[in-house]
Design a protein around this motif. Structure first.
Motif, PDB file in Angstrom:
ATOM      1  N   TRP A  84      31.086  37.736  22.972  1.00 23.66           N
ATOM      2  CA  TRP A  84      32.166  37.478  23.918  1.00 23.66           C
ATOM      3  C   TRP A  84      32.297  38.671  24.851  1.00 23.66           C
ATOM      4  O   TRP A  84      32.254  39.835  24.409  1.00 23.66           O
ATOM      5  CB  TRP A  84      33.490  37.265  23.181  1.00 23.66           C
ATOM      6  CG  TRP A  84      33.538  35.992  22.404  1.00 23.66           C
ATOM      7  CD1 TRP A  84      33.237  35.815  21.088  1.00 23.66           C
ATOM      8  CD2 TRP A  84      33.925  34.704  22.897  1.00 23.66           C
ATOM      9  NE1 TRP A  84      33.403  34.508  20.738  1.00 23.66           N
ATOM     10  CE2 TRP A  84      33.835  33.794  21.832  1.00 23.66           C
ATOM     11  CE3 TRP A  84      34.362  34.235  24.147  1.00 23.66           C
ATOM     12  CZ2 TRP A  84      34.139  32.448  21.959  1.00 23.66           C
ATOM     13  CZ3 TRP A  84      34.673  32.893  24.279  1.00 23.66           C
ATOM     14  CH2 TRP A  84      34.560  32.017  23.196  1.00 23.66           C
ATOM     15  N   TYR A  85      32.479  38.368  26.115  1.00 25.36           N
ATOM     16  CA  TYR A  85      32.741  39.373  27.143  1.00 25.36           C
ATOM     17  C   TYR A  85      34.022  38.954  27.860  1.00 25.36           C
ATOM     18  O   TYR A  85      34.448  37.809  27.765  1.00 25.36           O
ATOM     19  CB  TYR A  85      31.581  39.446  28.141  1.00 25.36           C
ATOM     20  CG  TYR A  85      30.315  40.025  27.573  1.00 25.36           C
ATOM     21  CD1 TYR A  85      29.544  39.318  26.656  1.00 25.36           C
ATOM     22  CD2 TYR A  85      29.872  41.286  27.957  1.00 25.36           C
ATOM     23  CE1 TYR A  85      28.378  39.856  26.130  1.00 25.36           C
ATOM     24  CE2 TYR A  85      28.710  41.837  27.445  1.00 25.36           C
ATOM     25  CZ  TYR A  85      27.974  41.113  26.536  1.00 25.36           C
ATOM     26  OH  TYR A  85      26.821  41.657  26.019  1.00 25.36           O
ATOM     27  N   ARG A  86      34.619  39.891  28.567  1.00 29.87           N
ATOM     28  CA  ARG A  86      35.801  39.545  29.344  1.00 29.87           C
ATOM     29  C   ARG A  86      35.805  40.286  30.671  1.00 29.87           C
ATOM     30  O   ARG A  86      35.207  41.358  30.798  1.00 29.87           O
ATOM     31  CB  ARG A  86      37.085  39.847  28.562  1.00 29.87           C
ATOM     32  CG  ARG A  86      37.357  41.332  28.324  1.00 29.87           C
ATOM     33  CD  ARG A  86      38.577  41.498  27.426  1.00 29.87           C
ATOM     34  NE  ARG A  86      38.897  42.905  27.204  1.00 29.87           N
ATOM     35  CZ  ARG A  86      39.839  43.318  26.363  1.00 29.87           C
ATOM     36  NH1 ARG A  86      40.552  42.443  25.668  1.00 29.87           N
ATOM     37  NH2 ARG A  86      40.072  44.611  26.227  1.00 29.87           N
ATOM     38  N   GLN A  87      36.488  39.676  31.623  1.00 26.33           N
ATOM     39  CA  GLN A  87      36.618  40.295  32.930  1.00 26.33           C
ATOM     40  C   GLN A  87      38.031  40.110  33.436  1.00 26.33           C
ATOM     41  O   GLN A  87      38.472  38.969  33.640  1.00 26.33           O
ATOM     42  CB  GLN A  87      35.617  39.706  33.933  1.00 26.33           C
ATOM     43  CG  GLN A  87      35.578  40.444  35.257  1.00 26.33           C
ATOM     44  CD  GLN A  87      34.364  40.071  36.086  1.00 26.33           C
ATOM     45  OE1 GLN A  87      33.732  39.035  35.871  1.00 26.33           O
ATOM     46  NE2 GLN A  87      34.020  40.913  37.052  1.00 26.33           N
ATOM     47  N   ALA A  88      38.719  41.216  33.619  1.00 24.14           N
ATOM     48  CA  ALA A  88      40.076  41.202  34.163  1.00 24.14           C
ATOM     49  C   ALA A  88      39.994  41.322  35.685  1.00 24.14           C
ATOM     50  O   ALA A  88      39.007  41.825  36.223  1.00 24.14           O
ATOM     51  CB  ALA A  88      40.883  42.347  33.578  1.00 24.14           C
ATOM     52  N   PRO A  89      41.031  40.879  36.383  1.00 25.74           N
ATOM     53  CA  PRO A  89      41.019  40.970  37.845  1.00 25.74           C
ATOM     54  C   PRO A  89      40.776  42.389  38.333  1.00 25.74           C
ATOM     55  O   PRO A  89      41.422  43.331  37.884  1.00 25.74           O
ATOM     56  CB  PRO A  89      42.426  40.491  38.231  1.00 25.74           C
ATOM     57  CG  PRO A  89      42.840  39.614  37.111  1.00 25.74           C
ATOM     58  CD  PRO A  89      42.245  40.223  35.878  1.00 25.74           C
ATOM     59  N   GLY A  90      39.816  42.547  39.225  1.00 20.61           N
ATOM     60  CA  GLY A  90      39.528  43.852  39.789  1.00 20.61           C
ATOM     61  C   GLY A  90      38.740  44.777  38.897  1.00 20.61           C
ATOM     62  O   GLY A  90      38.527  45.952  39.251  1.00 20.61           O
ATOM     63  N   LYS A  91      38.299  44.284  37.741  1.00 23.03           N
ATOM     64  CA  LYS A  91      37.558  45.140  36.803  1.00 23.03           C
ATOM     65  C   LYS A  91      36.184  44.551  36.519  1.00 23.03           C
ATOM     66  O   LYS A  91      35.932  43.367  36.749  1.00 23.03           O
ATOM     67  CB  LYS A  91      38.341  45.308  35.501  1.00 23.03           C
ATOM     68  CG  LYS A  91      39.646  46.059  35.663  1.00 23.03           C
ATOM     69  CD  LYS A  91      40.265  46.345  34.322  1.00 23.03           C
ATOM     70  CE  LYS A  91      41.535  47.166  34.453  1.00 23.03           C
ATOM     71  NZ  LYS A  91      42.146  47.481  33.131  1.00 23.03           N
ATOM     72  N   GLN A  92      35.305  45.380  35.983  1.00 23.64           N
ATOM     73  CA  GLN A  92      33.976  44.919  35.611  1.00 23.64           C
ATOM     74  C   GLN A  92      34.031  44.159  34.295  1.00 23.64           C
ATOM     75  O   GLN A  92      34.935  44.345  33.476  1.00 23.64           O
ATOM     76  CB  GLN A  92      33.032  46.118  35.490  1.00 23.64           C
ATOM     77  CG  GLN A  92      32.684  46.763  36.813  1.00 23.64           C
ATOM     78  CD  GLN A  92      31.579  47.799  36.678  1.00 23.64           C
ATOM     79  OE1 GLN A  92      31.411  48.415  35.627  1.00 23.64           O
ATOM     80  NE2 GLN A  92      30.808  47.981  37.735  1.00 23.64           N
ATOM     81  N   ARG A  93      33.038  43.296  34.119  1.00 25.24           N
ATOM     82  CA  ARG A  93      32.943  42.567  32.861  1.00 25.24           C
ATOM     83  C   ARG A  93      32.635  43.556  31.745  1.00 25.24           C
ATOM     84  O   ARG A  93      31.794  44.449  31.905  1.00 25.24           O
ATOM     85  CB  ARG A  93      31.850  41.502  32.963  1.00 25.24           C
ATOM     86  CG  ARG A  93      31.798  40.538  31.799  1.00 25.24           C
ATOM     87  CD  ARG A  93      30.812  39.418  32.048  1.00 25.24           C
ATOM     88  NE  ARG A  93      31.213  38.568  33.174  1.00 25.24           N
ATOM     89  CZ  ARG A  93      30.636  37.420  33.466  1.00 25.24           C
ATOM     90  NH1 ARG A  93      29.624  36.973  32.714  1.00 25.24           N
ATOM     91  NH2 ARG A  93      31.048  36.709  34.495  1.00 25.24           N
ATOM     92  N   GLU A  94      33.306  43.395  30.610  1.00 26.91           N
ATOM     93  CA  GLU A  94      33.086  44.291  29.491  1.00 26.91           C
ATOM     94  C   GLU A  94      32.815  43.499  28.213  1.00 26.91           C
ATOM     95  O   GLU A  94      33.299  42.384  28.048  1.00 26.91           O
ATOM     96  CB  GLU A  94      34.294  45.217  29.261  1.00 26.91           C
ATOM     97  CG  GLU A  94      35.562  44.512  28.842  1.00 26.91           C
ATOM     98  CD  GLU A  94      36.669  45.482  28.431  1.00 26.91           C
ATOM     99  OE1 GLU A  94      36.385  46.687  28.256  1.00 26.91           O
ATOM    100  OE2 GLU A  94      37.813  45.010  28.270  1.00 26.91           O
TER     101      GLU A  94
END
Length: 123
Positions: A36-46
């Motif tokens: 699982w990865y996640r991406q918050a608004p304005g941030k890179q996928r982590e």
């Protein structure tokens, strides 16, 4: 080809829990590492978490002790149990899989991504 379909996202209050699911389907010879990865608004996928076919797990520092990744190889499905959620966990969560696509006699490696599911944690 191979498809990953995520489910389980939604809106939850801080301190609450959610469980994400990701089911793989298609011309799968074998499913290797899923994650699982996640991406918050304005941030890179982590990277959030990953699990090998044999069950070895790896977590991002920000979720250790709160999130648990698991998988059911009989269902080609990976899960992410998220507890003690914080507003900073708000993001689109993406499922990822390393797949051998094809048959026993002919297969090739492929990295596949799901379409994403939104998790929103309110304060």
């Amino acid at each position: 080809q191979v498809q990953l379909v995520e489910s389980g996202g939604g809106l939850v209050q801080a301190g609450g829990s959610l469980r994400l699911s990701c089911a793989a389907s298609g011309s799968i010879f074998s499913l290797n590492t899923m994650g699982w990865y996640r991406q918050a608004p304005g941030k890179q996928r982590e990277k959030v978490a990953a699990i090998t076919r044999g069950g070895s797990t790896d977590y991002g520092d920000s979720v250790k002790g709160r999130f648990t990744i698991s998988r059911d190889n009989t269902k080609n499905t990976v899960y992410l149990q998220m507890n003690s959620l914080k507003p900073e966990d708000t993001a689109v969560y993406y499922c990822n899989a390393e797949v051998q696509v094809g048959t026993f006699f002919s297969h090739r490696p492929l990295e596949v991504w799901g379409q994403g599911t939104l998790v929103t944690v309110s304060s």
